[in-house]
Motif scaffolding. Structure first.
Motif, PDB file in Angstrom:
ATOM      1  N   PHE B 147       0.728  -1.092   0.087  1.00 32.14           N
ATOM      2  CA  PHE B 147       0.053  -0.301  -0.068  1.00 32.14           C
ATOM      3  C   PHE B 147       0.706   1.278  -0.025  1.00 32.14           C
ATOM      4  O   PHE B 147       1.730   0.973   0.421  1.00 32.14           O
ATOM      5  CB  PHE B 147      -0.708  -0.249   0.917  1.00 32.14           C
ATOM      6  N   THR B 148       0.551   2.629  -0.289  1.00 30.63           N
ATOM      7  CA  THR B 148       0.762   3.471  -0.175  1.00 30.63           C
ATOM      8  C   THR B 148      -0.316   4.473   0.475  1.00 30.63           C
ATOM      9  O   THR B 148      -0.944   4.098   1.473  1.00 30.63           O
ATOM     10  CB  THR B 148       0.961   4.028  -1.634  1.00 30.63           C
ATOM     11  N   THR B 149       0.727   5.741   0.666  1.00 33.13           N
ATOM     12  CA  THR B 149      -0.511   6.764   1.181  1.00 33.13           C
ATOM     13  C   THR B 149      -1.754   7.078   0.591  1.00 33.13           C
ATOM     14  O   THR B 149      -2.240   7.931   1.585  1.00 33.13           O
ATOM     15  CB  THR B 149       0.855   8.364   1.459  1.00 33.13           C
ATOM     16  N   VAL B 150      -1.626   6.923  -0.297  1.00 34.99           N
ATOM     17  CA  VAL B 150      -3.164   6.920  -1.009  1.00 34.99           C
ATOM     18  C   VAL B 150      -3.889   6.028  -0.190  1.00 34.99           C
ATOM     19  O   VAL B 150      -5.152   6.606   0.402  1.00 34.99           O
ATOM     20  CB  VAL B 150      -3.288   6.463  -2.044  1.00 34.99           C
ATOM     21  N   GLY B 151      -3.239   4.768   0.080  1.00 30.45           N
ATOM     22  CA  GLY B 151      -4.482   4.454   0.637  1.00 30.45           C
ATOM     23  C   GLY B 151      -5.123   4.778   2.077  1.00 30.45           C
ATOM     24  O   GLY B 151      -6.081   4.106   2.742  1.00 30.45           O
ATOM     25  N   LEU B 152      -3.807   4.863   2.679  1.00 27.08           N
ATOM     26  CA  LEU B 152      -3.727   5.990   4.429  1.00 27.08           C
ATOM     27  C   LEU B 152      -5.053   6.864   4.322  1.00 27.08           C
ATOM     28  O   LEU B 152      -5.163   7.160   4.467  1.00 27.08           O
ATOM     29  CB  LEU B 152      -2.844   6.249   4.510  1.00 27.08           C
ATOM     30  N   ALA B 153      -5.023   8.187   3.081  1.00 23.28           N
ATOM     31  CA  ALA B 153      -6.122   8.886   2.959  1.00 23.28           C
ATOM     32  C   ALA B 153      -7.159   8.400   2.778  1.00 23.28           C
ATOM     33  O   ALA B 153      -8.348   8.930   3.508  1.00 23.28           O
ATOM     34  CB  ALA B 153      -5.235   9.656   1.703  1.00 23.28           C
ATOM     35  N   LYS B 178      -0.369  14.090   1.002  1.00 26.08           N
ATOM     36  CA  LYS B 178      -1.091  14.977   2.366  1.00 26.08           C
ATOM     37  C   LYS B 178      -1.941  13.668   3.088  1.00 26.08           C
ATOM     38  O   LYS B 178      -2.856  14.128   3.337  1.00 26.08           O
ATOM     39  CB  LYS B 178      -1.638  15.803   1.868  1.00 26.08           C
ATOM     40  N   TRP B 179      -1.681  12.421   3.128  1.00 25.15           N
ATOM     41  CA  TRP B 179      -2.957  11.701   4.162  1.00 25.15           C
ATOM     42  C   TRP B 179      -3.132  12.082   5.356  1.00 25.15           C
ATOM     43  O   TRP B 179      -4.447  11.855   5.134  1.00 25.15           O
ATOM     44  CB  TRP B 179      -2.226   9.728   3.768  1.00 25.15           C
ATOM     45  N   LEU B 180      -2.037  12.700   6.385  1.00 27.01           N
ATOM     46  CA  LEU B 180      -2.596  12.859   7.594  1.00 27.01           C
ATOM     47  C   LEU B 180      -3.463  14.314   7.218  1.00 27.01           C
ATOM     48  O   LEU B 180      -4.713  14.148   8.273  1.00 27.01           O
ATOM     49  CB  LEU B 180      -0.743  13.718   7.535  1.00 27.01           C
ATOM     50  N   SER B 189     -11.801  11.504  17.321  1.00 26.52           N
ATOM     51  CA  SER B 189     -11.692  10.020  18.694  1.00 26.52           C
ATOM     52  C   SER B 189     -10.308   8.820  18.180  1.00 26.52           C
ATOM     53  O   SER B 189     -10.307   8.258  18.986  1.00 26.52           O
ATOM     54  CB  SER B 189     -12.676   8.957  17.559  1.00 26.52           C
ATOM     55  N   LEU B 190      -9.711   9.605  17.917  1.00 32.85           N
ATOM     56  CA  LEU B 190      -8.213   8.694  17.321  1.00 32.85           C
ATOM     57  C   LEU B 190      -7.640   8.875  19.333  1.00 32.85           C
ATOM     58  O   LEU B 190      -7.634   9.310  20.050  1.00 32.85           O
ATOM     59  CB  LEU B 190      -7.330   9.940  17.136  1.00 32.85           C
ATOM     60  N   VAL B 191      -7.480   7.645  19.189  1.00 30.54           N
ATOM     61  CA  VAL B 191      -6.798   6.820  20.353  1.00 30.54           C
ATOM     62  C   VAL B 191      -5.590   6.628  19.772  1.00 30.54           C
ATOM     63  O   VAL B 191      -4.471   6.955  21.280  1.00 30.54           O
ATOM     64  CB  VAL B 191      -6.766   6.229  21.211  1.00 30.54           C
ATOM     65  N   SER B 192      -4.730   5.945  19.226  1.00 34.95           N
ATOM     66  CA  SER B 192      -3.787   5.860  18.971  1.00 34.95           C
ATOM     67  C   SER B 192      -3.206   5.503  17.428  1.00 34.95           C
ATOM     68  O   SER B 192      -3.965   5.423  16.193  1.00 34.95           O
ATOM     69  CB  SER B 192      -3.393   4.298  18.996  1.00 34.95           C
ATOM     70  N   LEU B 193      -1.877   6.473  17.319  1.00 34.52           N
ATOM     71  CA  LEU B 193      -1.249   6.711  15.968  1.00 34.52           C
ATOM     72  C   LEU B 193       0.213   6.353  15.987  1.00 34.52           C
ATOM     73  O   LEU B 193       1.089   7.096  16.207  1.00 34.52           O
ATOM     74  CB  LEU B 193      -1.487   8.607  15.207  1.00 34.52           C
ATOM     75  N   ASN B 194       0.142   5.107  14.969  1.00 34.61           N
ATOM     76  CA  ASN B 194       1.906   5.143  14.814  1.00 34.61           C
ATOM     77  C   ASN B 194       1.494   4.911  13.229  1.00 34.61           C
ATOM     78  O   ASN B 194       1.435   4.150  12.185  1.00 34.61           O
ATOM     79  CB  ASN B 194       1.974   3.707  15.174  1.00 34.61           C
ATOM     80  N   PHE B 195       2.852   6.039  12.895  1.00 37.86           N
ATOM     81  CA  PHE B 195       3.485   6.243  11.207  1.00 37.86           C
ATOM     82  C   PHE B 195       4.721   6.289  11.072  1.00 37.86           C
ATOM     83  O   PHE B 195       5.117   6.781  10.341  1.00 37.86           O
ATOM     84  CB  PHE B 195       2.815   7.534  10.474  1.00 37.86           C
ATOM     85  N   ALA B 196       5.402   5.805  11.656  1.00 38.76           N
ATOM     86  CA  ALA B 196       6.966   5.547  12.549  1.00 38.76           C
ATOM     87  C   ALA B 196       7.685   5.202  11.335  1.00 38.76           C
ATOM     88  O   ALA B 196       8.668   5.706  10.834  1.00 38.76           O
ATOM     89  CB  ALA B 196       7.215   5.351  13.716  1.00 38.76           C
ATOM     90  N   CYS B 197       6.494   4.301  10.528  1.00 39.64           N
ATOM     91  CA  CYS B 197       8.148   3.273   9.391  1.00 39.64           C
ATOM     92  C   CYS B 197       7.374   4.066   7.708  1.00 39.64           C
ATOM     93  O   CYS B 197       7.751   4.056   7.202  1.00 39.64           O
ATOM     94  CB  CYS B 197       7.484   1.849   9.659  1.00 39.64           C
ATOM     95  N   LEU B 198       6.415   5.000   8.119  1.00 41.32           N
ATOM     96  CA  LEU B 198       6.524   5.708   6.629  1.00 41.32           C
ATOM     97  C   LEU B 198       7.300   6.695   6.789  1.00 41.32           C
ATOM     98  O   LEU B 198       7.889   7.100   7.515  1.00 41.32           O
ATOM     99  CB  LEU B 198       5.651   7.228   6.961  1.00 41.32           C
ATOM    100  N   GLY B 200       8.265   9.438   4.439  1.00 36.43           N
ATOM    101  CA  GLY B 200       7.671  10.741   3.714  1.00 36.43           C
ATOM    102  C   GLY B 200       7.656  12.128   4.716  1.00 36.43           C
ATOM    103  O   GLY B 200       7.608  11.620   6.004  1.00 36.43           O
ATOM    104  N   GLU B 201       7.869  13.014   4.311  1.00 35.97           N
ATOM    105  CA  GLU B 201       7.048  14.136   5.549  1.00 35.97           C
ATOM    106  C   GLU B 201       5.949  14.223   4.945  1.00 35.97           C
ATOM    107  O   GLU B 201       4.792  13.978   4.469  1.00 35.97           O
ATOM    108  CB  GLU B 201       7.918  14.914   4.770  1.00 35.97           C
ATOM    109  N   VAL B 202       5.291  14.096   6.549  1.00 40.90           N
ATOM    110  CA  VAL B 202       3.954  15.056   7.143  1.00 40.90           C
ATOM    111  C   VAL B 202       3.518  15.838   6.591  1.00 40.90           C
ATOM    112  O   VAL B 202       4.659  16.837   7.760  1.00 40.90           O
ATOM    113  CB  VAL B 202       3.458  13.907   8.266  1.00 40.90           C
ATOM    114  N   ASN B 203       2.331  16.697   6.890  1.00 43.00           N
ATOM    115  CA  ASN B 203       1.629  18.105   7.439  1.00 43.00           C
ATOM    116  C   ASN B 203       2.308  18.095   8.860  1.00 43.00           C
ATOM    117  O   ASN B 203       0.969  17.769   9.815  1.00 43.00           O
ATOM    118  CB  ASN B 203       0.937  18.124   6.397  1.00 43.00           C
ATOM    119  N   VAL B 204       3.034  18.932   9.327  1.00 43.05           N
ATOM    120  CA  VAL B 204       3.808  18.784  10.636  1.00 43.05           C
ATOM    121  C   VAL B 204       2.010  20.110  11.538  1.00 43.05           C
ATOM    122  O   VAL B 204       1.470  19.582  12.584  1.00 43.05           O
ATOM    123  CB  VAL B 204       4.731  19.748  11.601  1.00 43.05           C
ATOM    124  N   VAL B 205       1.618  20.784  10.448  1.00 48.21           N
ATOM    125  CA  VAL B 205       0.640  21.298  11.527  1.00 48.21           C
ATOM    126  C   VAL B 205      -0.454  21.199  11.033  1.00 48.21           C
ATOM    127  O   VAL B 205      -1.308  20.832  11.955  1.00 48.21           O
ATOM    128  CB  VAL B 205       0.274  23.388  10.574  1.00 48.21           C
TER     129      VAL B 205
END
Lengths: 175, 585
Positions: B147-153, B178-180, B189-198, B200-205
């Protein structure tokens, strides 16, 4: 205990010594991407310490994700230089980008080679210590570590050499 | 009261009562067991089961799953064999999740949780998942790919009640999308978010805003592109975190940002689990000292930039640690410090740092012995080491009779006892004899059939065994097959076990999940015999070299050794998605 001394006494009738040759794949296998196509070996792999044994596919059993992360970290960030020490059988490689300054670097070298380097002084270099750190700069000259500002050192250092104090005396002189 | 009478009594209770009783059975093994008692229990159980665990996705199929468990809400699936982790299984082997998602979507299953391990997950699968299950809450992907970040989006955009998105060690194509940012403002509702294995850069804002609006966020693991400045801001917004994975952890330790980070850390009283440090400057580590005292889990195995002395200083603060993953740069000396400091330690993993060279940074038997002596609660270990001795293993066995998992990997797969040059049979023998609750074992080093005699004799609870470059003859494998009654998974590579061992007790494989054998002595003929006699097994041969060349005569010769064989019990016959290079016999 030298790491390279691996005596193998096979049991009578067993072919232990054959086993590793029969089973192991040629060294490109270790760098094979998961689709089976051998990746180009970077020059770095050859320059790291000598690898006398052929590398075996999938050994040590480390997840390919972990391996690719480690490799990536190495190639992406690094300002890797070879470090030789007079009398040592093989070289090491360190990433000087990881250090904040000379004292940090020297402490790490002392740790890595189990020796003490001592205090730097502009006038006398590392006088009094058994070892002195030197480096080869862009022009190929052998220089004493510590003379130039850290940032300048980082960009000009091509290779490190830990010399025995006696040999380094000439380098320590003020001019 | 005998079972018959008991059953009769139980049958006086209405089904709702039975169902309520079954609610207390959370382990899937227990539920499987009660479903076998009688028809009515089977029926009640299957209608009330919400969580299903499938250890081998090819043992059943989606249709049977849905038919039996219509109230399914949570599914765990595992795909490829374990040795796929080490590049022994070629790409395209299988383990696709799409058919499962498609079938569940069509049948109106109310899926809320999906946990996948070693499966191929396409973007289409993720999109279908995101759009088909309105109550979907939790996606955990471990060692998956495809999968790619498209799927995550798609997941971020569509799963309105998403609580958990946990990506562990996956190979993801990061298309710098820009999946994030796709998490809508309404997602709180997020309780857990783990994207350590990605990668590329994410939108930090977007990340900061997401963290700010999710008050229940407990677990956050960043990737290496998230700089320390952003971490500091996140910690200020989310001091309630209990599990943190830092991104990059390098900065000028004298800067204001760093001081702010230190203060933010001090406010995080709930952090019990720490990981990351994917890019680290040792001088920044003191910032985490205040939280070290409460840590129960610490993973520094992706941080090659921390030196032994810095690691040791850090460990000295971690008195309550129960789970520790580190690199062998810690050295035997460092392990000695762990032994003196970490009295609550239960699980230790020491990974090799020097994967390509032959440096001597590794740990030896000394470190292992020190840990065994100092940490009375130790029950699980994965240890990559330069060398080992029987004496050390015997000492470890005496010190730690409580091992549940014992995995030892010598960097040289057939290295003998470093002192006596003998095989390591006696050492591992001591381990299995002493550790009566051992369920998982990996052996390495120079080993003869003798070690397998010990394993067969003593390892009564053993469920998973990994063997490489070991043994002398079929007897070795026979000892294991005959002795280990609870064996579920057996994986063997580069060992001289052949048809005689393979075919001696074919019924055994129906009691196991799977058997992997590569670079052994089994032949095509042997595998064919097994396949013929055992219709409830899929016997798959992987032929990488033959693919595309048509069927050369040599490869069809029954006397030919088989390079890779993977067999597993199944209810649904040969799989239909096997690629060209996989032959199901």
């Amino acid at each position: 205990m030298p790491a390279d001394l691996n005596l193998r006494l096979g049991l009578p009738g067993s072919d232990q010594s054959d086993k590793s040759n029969k089973r192991s794949s040629p060294e490109t296998a270790e760098d094979t991407a998961s689709n089976g196509v051998p990746a180009a070996k970077s020059a770095d792999d050859h320059e790291t310490a000598p690898a006398p044994k052929a590398q075996i596919v999938g050994w040590p059993p480390v997840k390919s994700y972990r391996k690719s992360t480690a490799k990536k970290a190495e190639t992406e960030s690094g300002m890797y230089v070879k470090v030789s020490m007079d009398g040592a059988p093989y070289l090491r490689k360190i990433d000087i980008k990881l250090y904040n300054g000379y004292s940090h670097l020297l402490t790490a070298l002392e740790d890595m080679f189990k020796l003490s380097i001592g205090e730097y002084s502009e006038r006398e270099g590392y006088k009094g210590s058994e070892y002195a750190p030197a480096y080869e700069d862009k022009d190929g000259d052998l220089m004493l570590v510590g003379d130039v500002p850290w940032e300048m050192f980082m960009s000009s250092c091509k290779r490190l050499r830990i010399m025995r104090g006696a040999d380094a005396r000439g380098l320590g002189c003020a001019q | 009261m005998c079972l018959f009478q008991f059953q009769s009594v139980m049958n006086y209770f209405p089904e709702e009562v039975l169902e309520h009783v079954f609610d207390f059975l959370t382990s899937h093994r227990d539920r499987n067991t009660v479903s076998l008692v009688c028809k009515s229990w089977y029926s009640v159980e299957r209608f009330s089961r919400e969580k299903v665990f499938i250890g081998n996705c090819y043992a059943v199929n989606p249709e049977r799953l849905i038919a039996r468990f219509p109230r399914l809400r949570s599914l765990t699936l595992k795909g490829k064999p374990h040795f796929a982790d080490f590049n022994l299984v070629p790409d395209g082997w299988g383990g696709h999740v799409y058919p499962w998602i498609e079938a569940m979507a069509k049948s109106g299953i109310n899926l809320e949780e999906l946990k996948l391990k070693r499966m191929v997950v396409s973007d289409e699968s993720l999109e279908l998942l995101a759009k088909s299950f309105p109550n979907f809450k939790s996606l955990v992907l471990v060692s998956c790919e495809g999968f790619t970040t498209v799927g995550l989006a798609a997941i971020a955009s569509n799963c309105r009640f998403l609580r958990e998105l946990d990506l562990q060690e996956n190979e993801v194509d990061d298309l710098k999308g820009k999946w994030l940012s796709c998490f809508p403002e309404s997602c709180t509702s997020l309780v857990s978010l783990n994207f350590a294995c990605l990668k590329g850069e994410v939108n930090v804002v977007a990340l900061e805003r997401l963290v700010a609006r999710c008050p229940n966020l407990r677990s956050l693991r960043l990737n290496h592109t998230v700089p320390l400045e952003v971490l500091q801001k996140i910690l200020v917004r989310a001091p309630q975190l209990s599990d943190l994975g830092t991104g990059s952890f390098t900065h000028d330790p004298d800067s204001e940002t760093f001081i702010k980070l230190k203060n933010a850390m001090k406010n995080c009283h709930s952090i019990r689990s720490l990981s990351g440090f994917l890019d680290v400057n040792g001088r920044c580590l003191p910032a985490i000292y205040p939280i070290c005292i409460s840590l129960t889990s610490l993973n520094l195995s992706y941080a090659p930039g921390i030196f032994s002395n810095e690691l040791i200083k850090l460990i000295c603060h971690c008195k309550k640690i129960e789970r520790l993953w580190i690199l062998d740069t810690i050295g035997d000396k460092g392990l000695g410090v762990v032994a003196n400091t970490c009295k609550e330690l239960q699980e230790l993993r020491v990974f090799p740092s020097d994967l390509y060279g032959v440096g001597n940074t590794a740990v030896t038997e000394e470190g292992l012995v020190a840990i065994s002596a100092g940490c009375p609660k130790l029950n699980s270990i994965l240890y990559f080491c330069q060398q080992m001795t029987n004496a050390a293993l015997i000492t470890v066995a005496k010190n730690c009779p409580n091992f549940i998992r014992f995995r030892l990997c010598t960097l040289d797969p057939i290295v003998p006892d470093a002192v006596t040059n003998q095989p390591l049979d006696e050492g591992f023998g001591a381990i299995v004899q002493s550790c009566k609750r051992l369920t998982r074992l990996s052996v390495s080093g120079l080993l003869t059939d003798q070690v397998f005699l010990y394993i067969g004799m003593y390892a009564e609870q053993l469920e998973m065994l990994s063997i490489a470059f070991a043994g002398d003859s079929d007897k070795g494998m026979l000892y294991v097959l005959n002795g280990c009654k609870k064996l579920k998974k057996l994986e063997i590579r580069d060992s001289p076990f052949g048809n005689m061992a393979l075919l001696s007790d074919m019924g055994k494989y129906e009691t196991m999940r799977s058997l992997w054998m590569s670079s052994c002595e089994v032949t095509l003929g042997g595998c064919k015999t097994l396949a013929e006699k055992m219709p409830w097994l899929n016997v798959e041969i992987i032929n990488e070299h033959e693919a595309g060349e048509g069927e050369g005569e040599a490869s069809c010769d029954d006397r030919h050794r088989v390079e890779k064989m993977y067999l597993y019990r199944t209810l649904v016959g040969p799989r239909k998605d096997a690629p060209d290079f996989v032959w199901t016999l």
